[in-house]
Design a protein around this motif. Structure first.
Motif, PDB file in Angstrom:
ATOM      1  N   UNK A 157       0.824  -1.193   0.000  1.00  0.00           N
ATOM      2  CA  UNK A 157       0.000   0.000   0.000  1.00  0.00           C
ATOM      3  C   UNK A 157       0.859   1.243   0.000  1.00  0.00           C
ATOM      4  N   UNK A 158       0.200   2.391   0.078  1.00  0.00           N
ATOM      5  CA  UNK A 158       0.914   3.658   0.033  1.00  0.00           C
ATOM      6  C   UNK A 158       1.882   3.785   1.204  1.00  0.00           C
ATOM      7  N   UNK A 159       3.143   4.153   0.897  1.00  0.00           N
ATOM      8  CA  UNK A 159       4.210   4.295   1.889  1.00  0.00           C
ATOM      9  C   UNK A 159       4.290   3.063   2.794  1.00  0.00           C
ATOM     10  N   UNK A 160       4.114   1.924   2.203  1.00  0.00           N
ATOM     11  CA  UNK A 160       4.260   0.639   2.889  1.00  0.00           C
ATOM     12  C   UNK A 160       4.986  -0.296   1.933  1.00  0.00           C
ATOM     13  N   UNK A 161       6.324  -0.323   2.074  1.00  0.00           N
ATOM     14  CA  UNK A 161       7.116  -1.117   1.155  1.00  0.00           C
ATOM     15  C   UNK A 161       8.572  -0.719   1.212  1.00  0.00           C
ATOM     16  N   UNK A 162       9.351  -1.105   0.227  1.00  0.00           N
ATOM     17  CA  UNK A 162      10.784  -0.776   0.222  1.00  0.00           C
ATOM     18  C   UNK A 162      11.019   0.707  -0.021  1.00  0.00           C
ATOM     19  N   UNK A 163      12.231   1.131   0.275  1.00  0.00           N
ATOM     20  CA  UNK A 163      12.567   2.544   0.148  1.00  0.00           C
ATOM     21  C   UNK A 163      12.365   3.060  -1.264  1.00  0.00           C
ATOM     22  N   UNK A 164      12.631   2.210  -2.272  1.00  0.00           N
ATOM     23  CA  UNK A 164      12.450   2.647  -3.658  1.00  0.00           C
ATOM     24  C   UNK A 164      11.001   3.008  -3.938  1.00  0.00           C
ATOM     25  N   UNK A 165      10.064   2.261  -3.349  1.00  0.00           N
ATOM     26  CA  UNK A 165       8.646   2.580  -3.517  1.00  0.00           C
ATOM     27  C   UNK A 165       8.322   3.911  -2.854  1.00  0.00           C
ATOM     28  N   UNK A 166       8.834   4.102  -1.632  1.00  0.00           N
ATOM     29  CA  UNK A 166       8.643   5.392  -0.962  1.00  0.00           C
ATOM     30  C   UNK A 166       9.144   6.531  -1.842  1.00  0.00           C
ATOM     31  N   UNK A 167      10.318   6.359  -2.420  1.00  0.00           N
ATOM     32  CA  UNK A 167      10.915   7.428  -3.225  1.00  0.00           C
ATOM     33  C   UNK A 167      10.028   7.771  -4.413  1.00  0.00           C
ATOM     34  N   UNK A 168       9.508   6.757  -5.097  1.00  0.00           N
ATOM     35  CA  UNK A 168       8.647   7.022  -6.257  1.00  0.00           C
ATOM     36  C   UNK A 168       7.376   7.754  -5.847  1.00  0.00           C
ATOM     37  N   UNK A 169       6.775   7.338  -4.732  1.00  0.00           N
ATOM     38  CA  UNK A 169       5.530   7.969  -4.296  1.00  0.00           C
ATOM     39  C   UNK A 169       5.753   9.421  -3.864  1.00  0.00           C
ATOM     40  N   UNK A 170       6.824   9.662  -3.141  1.00  0.00           N
ATOM     41  CA  UNK A 170       7.086  11.034  -2.687  1.00  0.00           C
ATOM     42  C   UNK A 170       7.498  11.925  -3.849  1.00  0.00           C
ATOM     43  N   UNK A 171       8.261  11.389  -4.794  1.00  0.00           N
ATOM     44  CA  UNK A 171       8.614  12.181  -5.974  1.00  0.00           C
ATOM     45  C   UNK A 171       7.360  12.567  -6.747  1.00  0.00           C
ATOM     46  N   UNK A 172       6.403  11.653  -6.833  1.00  0.00           N
ATOM     47  CA  UNK A 172       5.149  11.963  -7.515  1.00  0.00           C
ATOM     48  C   UNK A 172       4.396  13.073  -6.787  1.00  0.00           C
ATOM     49  N   UNK A 173       4.382  13.033  -5.446  1.00  0.00           N
ATOM     50  CA  UNK A 173       3.729  14.107  -4.690  1.00  0.00           C
ATOM     51  C   UNK A 173       4.432  15.443  -4.899  1.00  0.00           C
ATOM     52  N   UNK A 174       5.740  15.398  -5.048  1.00  0.00           N
ATOM     53  CA  UNK A 174       6.485  16.641  -5.284  1.00  0.00           C
ATOM     54  C   UNK A 174       6.156  17.225  -6.651  1.00  0.00           C
ATOM     55  N   UNK A 175       6.081  16.375  -7.653  1.00  0.00           N
ATOM     56  CA  UNK A 175       5.935  16.841  -9.028  1.00  0.00           C
ATOM     57  C   UNK A 175       4.487  17.130  -9.414  1.00  0.00           C
ATOM     58  N   UNK A 176       3.529  16.439  -8.794  1.00  0.00           N
ATOM     59  CA  UNK A 176       2.127  16.632  -9.180  1.00  0.00           C
ATOM     60  C   UNK A 176       1.329  17.451  -8.182  1.00  0.00           C
ATOM     61  N   UNK A 177       1.755  17.455  -6.907  1.00  0.00           N
ATOM     62  CA  UNK A 177       1.018  18.187  -5.870  1.00  0.00           C
ATOM     63  C   UNK A 177       1.824  19.335  -5.275  1.00  0.00           C
ATOM     64  N   UNK A 178       3.070  19.489  -5.721  1.00  0.00           N
ATOM     65  CA  UNK A 178       3.872  20.619  -5.280  1.00  0.00           C
ATOM     66  C   UNK A 178       4.468  20.486  -3.900  1.00  0.00           C
ATOM     67  N   UNK A 179       4.427  19.304  -3.293  1.00  0.00           N
ATOM     68  CA  UNK A 179       4.989  19.126  -1.952  1.00  0.00           C
ATOM     69  C   UNK A 179       6.508  19.181  -2.040  1.00  0.00           C
ATOM     70  N   UNK A 180       7.111  20.024  -1.224  1.00  0.00           N
ATOM     71  CA  UNK A 180       8.568  20.150  -1.264  1.00  0.00           C
ATOM     72  C   UNK A 180       9.215  19.878   0.087  1.00  0.00           C
ATOM     73  N   UNK A 181       8.418  19.509   1.085  1.00  0.00           N
ATOM     74  CA  UNK A 181       8.972  19.158   2.389  1.00  0.00           C
ATOM     75  C   UNK A 181       8.214  17.950   2.919  1.00  0.00           C
ATOM     76  N   UNK A 182       8.928  16.878   3.181  1.00  0.00           N
ATOM     77  CA  UNK A 182       8.337  15.644   3.681  1.00  0.00           C
ATOM     78  C   UNK A 182       8.859  15.399   5.095  1.00  0.00           C
ATOM     79  N   UNK A 183       7.945  15.274   6.049  1.00  0.00           N
ATOM     80  CA  UNK A 183       8.309  15.164   7.470  1.00  0.00           C
ATOM     81  C   UNK A 183       7.787  13.826   7.973  1.00  0.00           C
TER      82      UNK A 183
END
Length: 525
Positions: free
Chosen positions: A241-267
């Motif tokens: 599921x979302x943010x439940x998996x290997x680091x590479x999956x996390x990276x792809x999901x967060x990069x998508x949030x940065x590029x499509x939703x404008x998120x530039x800080x992940x806490x």
């Protein structure tokens, strides 16, 4: 799609637990050591199980050197804005410009009222927050003559002196979910800080649209408002599921949030030291690379994490990692200075084997040399942690902290978390730094034995020493536990740390001497 072009920030969201204050502070220090940009704590002054957030932020700022700190978010109904403004500015000056201000309109009104705060309706909370922001900004504005004057519905400040001004323009990040708060964020805020778990599907896009419209109506650019996001998840070998998996999956999901939703800080909300290390060492650098590639118009989808731009732990200033280039081998192992603190010896150093002599005619690419230099970087971080352990013991000796707090802090360190029996290099380097290969389930040492059988005696000896270091670390922990119950054990505690210092520094120098060139030559990573 929205990408506001901001640089990427990665931070931690740590519970300000009061049951074990040393561990809470230790996690914040660890966040800096592993390379995160920001440390945040929730602010619920009515929660007796929590440390006071602004006291904690001040303590953390004093214990760190680089990382920024913020409340996530400040409970304004229990923090009078004029006083809060001076607290923020003071901490920003003391920390060298490392404070951000998260602000919220308030929640849990029964608890707020029980603490003496005023109960507000949602609409009143929004108006009070806007007045509070005005008070704070006027206090910080020392370039304007005259006192602070806000004749508001909730806050009345009539002629208070301005100042002090913060060391840098402190951003105000608003915790917002509903339309009126989002509009306020667009008009007056420098950032939008929601929690992903509280958002409905599509809420980021809708929130961005409201903020953007409000910013334009106020004569601002939508890019004036950074988009931040509190996240939580679970690292695992397989996706679930979302943010439940290997680091590479996390990276792809967060990069998508940065590029499509404008998120530039992940806490990241986690109190697990290993989660912080993975987030900083594996996820953050991969997200940065994916976003940079997309912004540059390139296509890059690495399946594994990429090498971070900073060491996985704080390294001394003498680190040599940035100087490597193509040509002769130039990575210099750290020499053993021969200084010994302890009367004991963890092993007989004269029996250490040596590996093959490097070919003087061989040249090395910059990538190969950088691979070798990473070993020195990881070791430099461990050396820095060793210095912290000595400092902690001296604080125990002088009564500044107790042994329990020192033990708690040490247990968050990379040195203590690492499984030495598998090898410090594999644990700290393979999993966190290596590019393009998944080596989490492999030990470096079998790999070296297979690639160059001439290294087997060295590798066998290093593996033996890792077991010894593990036992020496356990001895330090036992000495700390004993000292908690009796203050007569200070000499034994210092002796245990001295033995650790001798063993670790000797071992790290030996490992670098024997492995930096083979790592470059064999093309590891």
């Amino acid at each position: 799609m929205s990408d506001y072009g901001h640089d990427l920030i990665f931070g931690s969201f740590i519970t300000p637990g009061g049951a074990d204050p040393g561990r809470t502070v230790g996690l914040a220090v660890l966040a800096e050591q592993v390379g995160l940009d920001l440390v945040t704590f929730q602010d619920h002054p009515y929660q007796p199980a929590h440390l006071d957030t602004w006291t904690l932020l001040s303590f953390v700022a004093a214990r760190t050197n680089r990382v920024h700190v913020a409340a996530n978010v400040t409970n304004l109904p229990l923090r009078p804005p004029a006083v809060l403004a001076r607290s923020v500015a003071s901490l920003d000056l003391l920390s060298g410009g490392r404070v951000s201000l998260g602000l919220g309109a308030g929640a849990f009104w029964d608890a707020i009222e029980a603490m003496g705060g005023r109960r507000l309706t949602p609409a009143e909370g929004v108006r009070a927050l806007e007045e509070g922001i005005e008070v704070i900004r006027q206090v910080w504005d020392t370039g304007t003559r005259g006192g602070v004057r806000v004749d508001g519905e909730f806050y009345r400040v009539r002629g208070a002196k301005r100042g002090p001004a913060p060391a840098h323009p402190v951003p105000i990040w608003v915790g917002a979910y509903k339309p009126r708060m989002l509009q306020l964020t667009g008009r007056r805020g420098d950032g939008w800080l929601p929690t992903l778990g509280y958002l409905e599907p599509g809420a980021l896009a809708k929130g961005n649209a409201i903020i953007d419209d409000a910013a334009r109506q106020a004569g601002r650019s939508p890019a004036d408002v950074r988009r931040l996001l509190n996240i939580a998840g679970q690292f695992s070998a397989a996706g679930g599921g979302s943010l439940h998996g290997p680091a590479a999956q996390w990276a792809r999901e967060l990069a998508d949030l940065a590029l499509t939703e404008g998120v530039s800080a992940f806490i990241l909300a986690s109190d697990d030291p290993d989660d912080l290390r993975r987030f900083a060492g594996e996820v953050a650098p991969a997200v940065r690379e994916l976003v940079a590639a997309e912004r540059d118009g390139a296509t890059a989808v690495p399946p594994e994490p990429v090498s971070p731009p900073e060491p996985v732990v704080a390294a001394p200033a003498r680190s040599r990692r940035a100087t490597v280039a193509s040509g002769p081998f130039t990575v210099t192992p750290t020499p053993d200075d021969g200084v010994r603190r302890s009367d004991q010896a963890a092993w007989d150093e004269s029996t250490r084997p040596t590996g093959p002599t490097p070919d003087p005619e061989r040249t090395y690419t910059a990538h190969e040399q950088a691979t070798a230099a990473h070993l020195v970087d990881v070791h430099d971080g461990l050396r820095a942690e060793l210095a912290q352990i000595h400092d902690l013991i001296e604080q125990v000796a002088t009564g500044e902290i107790d042994a329990g707090a020192a033990r708690s802090h040490i247990n968050t360190m990379t040195m203590r978390q690492n499984r030495w029996t598998l090898g410090v290099y594999c644990e700290s380097y393979c999993r966190i730094v290596t590019t393009h290969h998944t080596l989490e389930d492999q030990s470096l040492f079998p790999w070296l034995r297979a690639r160059d059988p001439r290294l087997r005696p060295v590798v066998d000896r290093l593996e033996h020493e890792h077991h010894v270091i593990h036992d020496v670390l356990e001895g330090v922990d036992r000495a700390l536990v004993a000292y908690v119950g009796s203050t007569d054990g200070l000499a034994e505690l210092r002796a245990a740390v001295d033995l650790l210092s001798d063993a670790l520094l000797s071992h790290l120098s030996y490992e670098e001497r024997e492995l930096v060139e083979p790592l470059a030559r064999l093309g590891f990573g």
